[in-house]
Design a protein around this motif. Structure first.
Motif, PDB file in Angstrom:
ATOM      1  N   SER A   1       0.854  -1.176   0.000  1.00  0.00           N
ATOM      2  CA  SER A   1       0.000   0.000   0.000  1.00  0.00           C
ATOM      3  C   SER A   1       0.891   1.226   0.000  1.00  0.00           C
ATOM      4  O   SER A   1       1.926   1.242   0.679  1.00  0.00           O
ATOM      5  CB  SER A   1      -0.907   0.028   1.241  1.00  0.00           C
ATOM      6  OG  SER A   1      -1.553   1.284   1.364  1.00  0.00           O
ATOM      7  N   PRO A   2       0.506   2.292  -0.720  1.00  0.00           N
ATOM      8  CA  PRO A   2       1.279   3.534  -0.622  1.00  0.00           C
ATOM      9  C   PRO A   2       1.002   4.280   0.679  1.00  0.00           C
ATOM     10  O   PRO A   2       1.613   5.314   0.947  1.00  0.00           O
ATOM     11  CB  PRO A   2       0.799   4.335  -1.840  1.00  0.00           C
ATOM     12  CG  PRO A   2      -0.580   3.846  -2.088  1.00  0.00           C
ATOM     13  CD  PRO A   2      -0.582   2.390  -1.694  1.00  0.00           C
ATOM     14  N   ALA A   3       0.067   3.748   1.492  1.00  0.00           N
ATOM     15  CA  ALA A   3      -0.195   4.276   2.830  1.00  0.00           C
ATOM     16  C   ALA A   3       0.103   3.184   3.846  1.00  0.00           C
ATOM     17  O   ALA A   3      -0.754   2.742   4.601  1.00  0.00           O
ATOM     18  CB  ALA A   3      -1.640   4.746   2.952  1.00  0.00           C
ATOM     19  N   ALA A   4       1.352   2.710   3.835  1.00  0.00           N
ATOM     20  CA  ALA A   4       1.763   1.627   4.734  1.00  0.00           C
ATOM     21  C   ALA A   4       2.548   2.136   5.928  1.00  0.00           C
ATOM     22  O   ALA A   4       2.765   1.401   6.891  1.00  0.00           O
ATOM     23  CB  ALA A   4       2.608   0.607   3.967  1.00  0.00           C
ATOM     24  N   SER A   5       2.991   3.394   5.892  1.00  0.00           N
ATOM     25  CA  SER A   5       3.835   3.938   6.955  1.00  0.00           C
ATOM     26  C   SER A   5       2.977   4.569   8.048  1.00  0.00           C
ATOM     27  O   SER A   5       2.077   5.359   7.775  1.00  0.00           O
ATOM     28  CB  SER A   5       4.788   4.987   6.379  1.00  0.00           C
ATOM     29  OG  SER A   5       5.595   4.418   5.372  1.00  0.00           O
ATOM     30  N   THR A   6       3.276   4.215   9.287  1.00  0.00           N
ATOM     31  CA  THR A   6       2.534   4.704  10.443  1.00  0.00           C
ATOM     32  C   THR A   6       3.020   6.094  10.843  1.00  0.00           C
ATOM     33  O   THR A   6       4.227   6.332  10.906  1.00  0.00           O
ATOM     34  CB  THR A   6       2.704   3.729  11.618  1.00  0.00           C
ATOM     35  OG1 THR A   6       2.168   2.448  11.234  1.00  0.00           O
ATOM     36  CG2 THR A   6       1.992   4.216  12.865  1.00  0.00           C
ATOM     37  N   PRO A   7       2.115   7.026  11.134  1.00  0.00           N
ATOM     38  CA  PRO A   7       2.549   8.353  11.587  1.00  0.00           C
ATOM     39  C   PRO A   7       3.222   8.293  12.953  1.00  0.00           C
ATOM     40  O   PRO A   7       3.179   7.265  13.643  1.00  0.00           O
ATOM     41  CB  PRO A   7       1.242   9.151  11.659  1.00  0.00           C
ATOM     42  CG  PRO A   7       0.225   8.339  10.921  1.00  0.00           C
ATOM     43  CD  PRO A   7       0.657   6.913  11.034  1.00  0.00           C
ATOM     44  N   ALA A   8       3.807   9.429  13.361  1.00  0.00           N
ATOM     45  CA  ALA A   8       4.418   9.545  14.686  1.00  0.00           C
ATOM     46  C   ALA A   8       4.070  10.905  15.260  1.00  0.00           C
ATOM     47  O   ALA A   8       3.950  11.893  14.525  1.00  0.00           O
ATOM     48  CB  ALA A   8       5.934   9.378  14.603  1.00  0.00           C
ATOM     49  N   SER A   9       3.911  10.963  16.585  1.00  0.00           N
ATOM     50  CA  SER A   9       3.512  12.216  17.228  1.00  0.00           C
ATOM     51  C   SER A   9       4.313  12.459  18.500  1.00  0.00           C
ATOM     52  O   SER A   9       4.686  11.519  19.211  1.00  0.00           O
ATOM     53  CB  SER A   9       2.013  12.186  17.566  1.00  0.00           C
ATOM     54  OG  SER A   9       1.625  13.350  18.265  1.00  0.00           O
ATOM     55  N   ASP A  10       4.555  13.740  18.783  1.00  0.00           N
ATOM     56  CA  ASP A  10       5.190  14.135  20.038  1.00  0.00           C
ATOM     57  C   ASP A  10       4.153  14.638  21.032  1.00  0.00           C
ATOM     58  O   ASP A  10       4.497  15.184  22.080  1.00  0.00           O
ATOM     59  CB  ASP A  10       6.240  15.213  19.792  1.00  0.00           C
ATOM     60  CG  ASP A  10       5.629  16.520  19.291  1.00  0.00           C
ATOM     61  OD1 ASP A  10       4.477  16.499  18.820  1.00  0.00           O
ATOM     62  OD2 ASP A  10       6.306  17.562  19.376  1.00  0.00           O
ATOM     63  N   GLY A  11       2.872  14.476  20.711  1.00  0.00           N
ATOM     64  CA  GLY A  11       1.809  14.952  21.578  1.00  0.00           C
ATOM     65  C   GLY A  11       1.308  16.333  21.209  1.00  0.00           C
ATOM     66  O   GLY A  11       0.263  16.773  21.697  1.00  0.00           O
ATOM     67  N   LYS A  12       2.045  17.015  20.323  1.00  0.00           N
ATOM     68  CA  LYS A  12       1.646  18.354  19.892  1.00  0.00           C
ATOM     69  C   LYS A  12       1.430  18.419  18.380  1.00  0.00           C
ATOM     70  O   LYS A  12       0.631  19.210  17.894  1.00  0.00           O
ATOM     71  CB  LYS A  12       2.709  19.373  20.294  1.00  0.00           C
ATOM     72  CG  LYS A  12       2.940  19.479  21.801  1.00  0.00           C
ATOM     73  CD  LYS A  12       4.059  20.453  22.112  1.00  0.00           C
ATOM     74  CE  LYS A  12       4.314  20.547  23.610  1.00  0.00           C
ATOM     75  NZ  LYS A  12       5.448  21.474  23.911  1.00  0.00           N
ATOM     76  N   SER A  13       2.170  17.620  17.661  1.00  0.00           N
ATOM     77  CA  SER A  13       2.064  17.572  16.205  1.00  0.00           C
ATOM     78  C   SER A  13       2.132  16.121  15.766  1.00  0.00           C
ATOM     79  O   SER A  13       2.437  15.233  16.563  1.00  0.00           O
ATOM     80  CB  SER A  13       3.184  18.392  15.547  1.00  0.00           C
ATOM     81  OG  SER A  13       4.460  17.900  15.945  1.00  0.00           O
ATOM     82  N   VAL A  14       1.844  15.886  14.496  1.00  0.00           N
ATOM     83  CA  VAL A  14       1.903  14.529  13.954  1.00  0.00           C
ATOM     84  C   VAL A  14       2.629  14.578  12.619  1.00  0.00           C
ATOM     85  O   VAL A  14       2.423  15.496  11.816  1.00  0.00           O
ATOM     86  CB  VAL A  14       0.489  13.918  13.807  1.00  0.00           C
ATOM     87  CG1 VAL A  14      -0.382  14.749  12.888  1.00  0.00           C
ATOM     88  CG2 VAL A  14       0.567  12.491  13.322  1.00  0.00           C
ATOM     89  N   VAL A  15       3.513  13.611  12.392  1.00  0.00           N
ATOM     90  CA  VAL A  15       4.299  13.543  11.165  1.00  0.00           C
ATOM     91  C   VAL A  15       3.929  12.276  10.410  1.00  0.00           C
ATOM     92  O   VAL A  15       3.984  11.175  10.959  1.00  0.00           O
ATOM     93  CB  VAL A  15       5.816  13.553  11.457  1.00  0.00           C
ATOM     94  CG1 VAL A  15       6.611  13.456  10.156  1.00  0.00           C
ATOM     95  CG2 VAL A  15       6.202  14.811  12.223  1.00  0.00           C
ATOM     96  N   SER A  16       3.547  12.436   9.146  1.00  0.00           N
ATOM     97  CA  SER A  16       3.257  11.302   8.271  1.00  0.00           C
ATOM     98  C   SER A  16       4.344  11.196   7.219  1.00  0.00           C
ATOM     99  O   SER A  16       4.904  12.207   6.779  1.00  0.00           O
ATOM    100  CB  SER A  16       1.897  11.485   7.584  1.00  0.00           C
ATOM    101  OG  SER A  16       0.847  11.489   8.524  1.00  0.00           O
TER     102      SER A  16
END
Length: 467
Positions: free
Chosen positions: A112-127
Motif C-alpha cells: 500500500s502507498p499508505a503503509a507507513s505509520t505516523p508519529a507524534s510528540d503529543g503536539k504535532s503529527v508527522v506522516s
C-alpha cells in the motif's frame, strides 16, 4: 517474491511529550509494542466489548493514539491522506490530502502507498509517504511543514513500509530504496534537514530504533544483510553488524541496555529459493524456456509475477530470476542480542522460528517471535535460550501485524482476520481468547487508554471493557 513489511523499549529515553497511555508511533511507546500500564479487554469481538466500529479507507498503516485522537494514513481515490478520528466514538475529525504528484509503485495485494505509520510528540503529527516525503500537521490538521522527497522506487516495486520515529526534536527516517538509500534527520519544529547519511543498502522496510547505548543515543537501522548504528546528533556511522537477513522488515527492540533484533528472508539456509529450472518445472513452462503468468499461478509465487517481471513483457526469463537469487544471496537469518558499547558485541544469537514481516517483542524478560504457521517461539531475553520453540497457536496462517502486549497478555493479529490473546510468561503459548473478524488485519494493533484498536482492511475497531 519478498513480502512487504507492513511492516523498542528504549529505557530512560524521553522520545516524546505524549501523555500517559498514548500510543504515539509504530508499535507504541518507544516502538516497544508494550503498554504494560494499560488494561485492554482480554475478551472482545463484534458483539463483545466493542466500543465502536467505523469504516476507514484502504491502507496498511497502524493507528496511533494521542490524547483523545486516533490518527492513521490511507489511500483512496488515487490520493494519500492523514486522517484523524475521535477515540470516544470513532467520528472523523479531519483528513489532510498529502498532495502527492505521483503515487509510488506498490504491490496491489500485499502493499500500500499508505503503509507507513505516523508519529507524534503529543503536539504535532508527522506522516511519511514514499510517494512524496514527510508532512507535519498540528493536531487540528493544519499543515505545518513538508519535507519533500522524490517518489520512492523499491526493489520489485513492492512499495515502501518504513515509519518515521521522533527523538530529541528530530524526525528520523530510514529510506532504503533500489538506489539512493539514506537516513534523514529533520528538525521537528521547522522541517529543515539536520543531517543525511547515505547508505549502501537496497530496499528495506524496517522502522529504526533510537537506542540508549550507555550515555550515547544511537539510531539502529536494519538493512539488507546489516544492522547499523548511527550517532543520533550527527548521523555518523558508529558500527555495523554483518551477516543478517537479505531483506529487513522487522524493527529492533531494546532490553535492559541490550539491542535485540531478528531478521528473516527467503534465500537463507532455512528457505532455499528454487532454481530457474525448478520454477520452470513447477510452472509447467519447460517447453517455453521462460515462466508465464499462467504458469506462475501454479506456484507459491502466484501473487508476485509482475514484481519479478521488470520489463513487463509477460515472461520471467532466466536472467530476471537469477537477479532475484543474487539479491537474496549472502543473507543470514538469525536473531541477535548486542551488548552496549562503542562496538557492540554479540550477547547471543538464535536461528529458528524467525518471522519475516512481524517484528519481535520483548515482554517481561522474554523475547517472542510470531511467524506464519501460525507459530510462536519464546526465548529468555537475557540469554537467548529457548523457553519453547515453534509452538502452533490459534491465530491465522499468515501474519503481517507485529505482536503487542499489555497487562500480562500478548495480542496477535493474522491476515485472515483472526485476533488472538496469549498469556505471557507461560512455558507454552496459552491462547485464552481468539476471534475472527470479517476482514484481513495487516496493520499492527494499538493499545491505548485501556482500549485495543484494530485496523482491518475495511474497518477500525475500538474494543474496551464497559465500566
Amino acid at each position: 517474491m519478498m513480502r512487504l513489511a507492513l511492516s523498542c523499549v528504549t529505557l530512560g529515553l524521553a522520545l516524546s511529550t505524549s501523555t500517559a497511555g498514548d500510543w504515539p508511533q509504530f508499535r507504541g511507546p518507544a516502538g516497544s509494542g508494550v503498554a504494560d500500564d494499560q488494561k485492554p479487554p482480554v475478551k472482545f469481538g463484534p458483539k463483545e466489548n466493542l466500543a465502536w466500529k467505523v469504516a476507514v479507507p484502504p491502507g496498511a498503516s497502524s493507528p496511533i493514539v494521542v490524547g483523545d485522537k486516533l490518527i492513521l494514513t490511507a489511500f483512496e481515490g488515487d490520493k494519500l491522506f492523514t486522517i484523524c478520528y475521535a477515540t470516544a466514538d470513532g467520528k472523523e475529525l479531519w483528513r489532510a490530502d498529502a498532495g502527492a504528484k505521483q503515487i509510488e509503485a506498490f504491490h496491489p495485494i500485499h502493499g500500500s502507498p499508505a503503509a507507513s505509520t505516523p508519529a507524534s510528540d503529543g503536539k504535532s503529527v508527522v506522516s511519511y509517504f514514499g510517494s512524496c516525503g514527510l508532512i507535519c500537521y498540528d493536531l487540528a490538521g493544519k499543515e505545518l511543514w513538508r519535507f519533500e522527497l522524490p517518489t520512492a522506487v523499491t526493489n520489485n516495486e513492492f512499495g515502501t513500509g518504513v515509519s518515521p520515529v521522533l527523538a530529541d526534536g528530530l524526525v528520523l527516517l530510514a529510506r532504503d530504496l533500489s538506489k539512493d538509500s539514506a537516513v534523514y534527520a529533520v528538525d521537528l519544529a521547522t522541517g529543515s534537514q539536520k543531517w543525511k547519511t547515505d547508505r549502501k543498502s537496497f530496499t528495506s522496510y524496517s522502522t529504526p530504533l533510537v537506542w540508549a547505548d550507555g550515555d550515547a543515543k544511537v539510531l539502529a537501522v536494519p538493512g539488507a544483510r546489516t544492522l547499523t548504528g548511527y550517532d543520533l546528533k550527527t548521523g555518523k556511522e558508529l558500527w555495523s553488524l554483518d551477516k543478517m537477513s537479505a531483506v529487513a522488515c522487522t524493527t529492533p527492540v531494546a532490553y535492559k541496555g541490550a539491542l535485540v533484533y531478528s531478521g528473516w528472508a527467503p534465500g537463507g539456509a532455512d528457505f532455499k529459493m528454487p532454481t530457474f529450472e525448478e520454477m520452470l518445472k513447477a510452472a509447467g513452462d519447460e517447453q517455453l524456456g521462460h515462466i508465464t503468468k499462467a504458469g506462475a499461478a501454479k506456484t507459491m509465487f502466484k501473487d508476485f509475477f509482475d514484481n519479478n517481471d521488470p520489463d513487463k513483457d509477460g515472461k520471467i526469463t532466466r536472467g530476471e530470476w537469477d537477479l532475484n537469487l543474487k539479491a537474496l544471496a549472502g543473507g543470514e537469518n538469525r536473531a541477535v542480542a548486542l551488548k552496549p558499547g562503542a562496538k557492540p558485541e554479540l550477547a547471543w544469537s538464535y536461528a529458528k522460528g524467525l518471522p519475516y514481516v512481524p517484528s519481535p517483542i520483548v515482554y517481561r524478560d522474554r523475547f517472542y517471535l510470531f511467524k506464519d504457521g501460525p507459530q510462536m517461539t519464546c526465548l529468555d531475553a537475557a540469554t537467548g535460550k529457548p523457553v519453547y520453540e515453534g509452538e502452533r497457536v490459534k491465530a491465522g496462517p499468515m501474519v503481517y501485524a507485529s505482536p503487542v502486549a499489555a497487562n500480562g497478555h500478548l495480542y496477535l493479529a493474522g491476515l485472515d482476520g483472526t485476533v488472538a490473546v496469549v498469556v505471557a510468561g507461560e512455558d507454552a503459548p496459552d491462547v485464552v481468547h481468539s476471534v475472527k473478524l470479517a476482514e484481513p488485519v495487516r496493520a499492527t494493533p494499538a493499545l491505548a487508554h485501556d482500549t485495543l484498536y484494530v485496523r482491518s482492511d475495511k474497518f477500525l475497531y475500538a474494543f474496551r471493557a464497559a465500566k
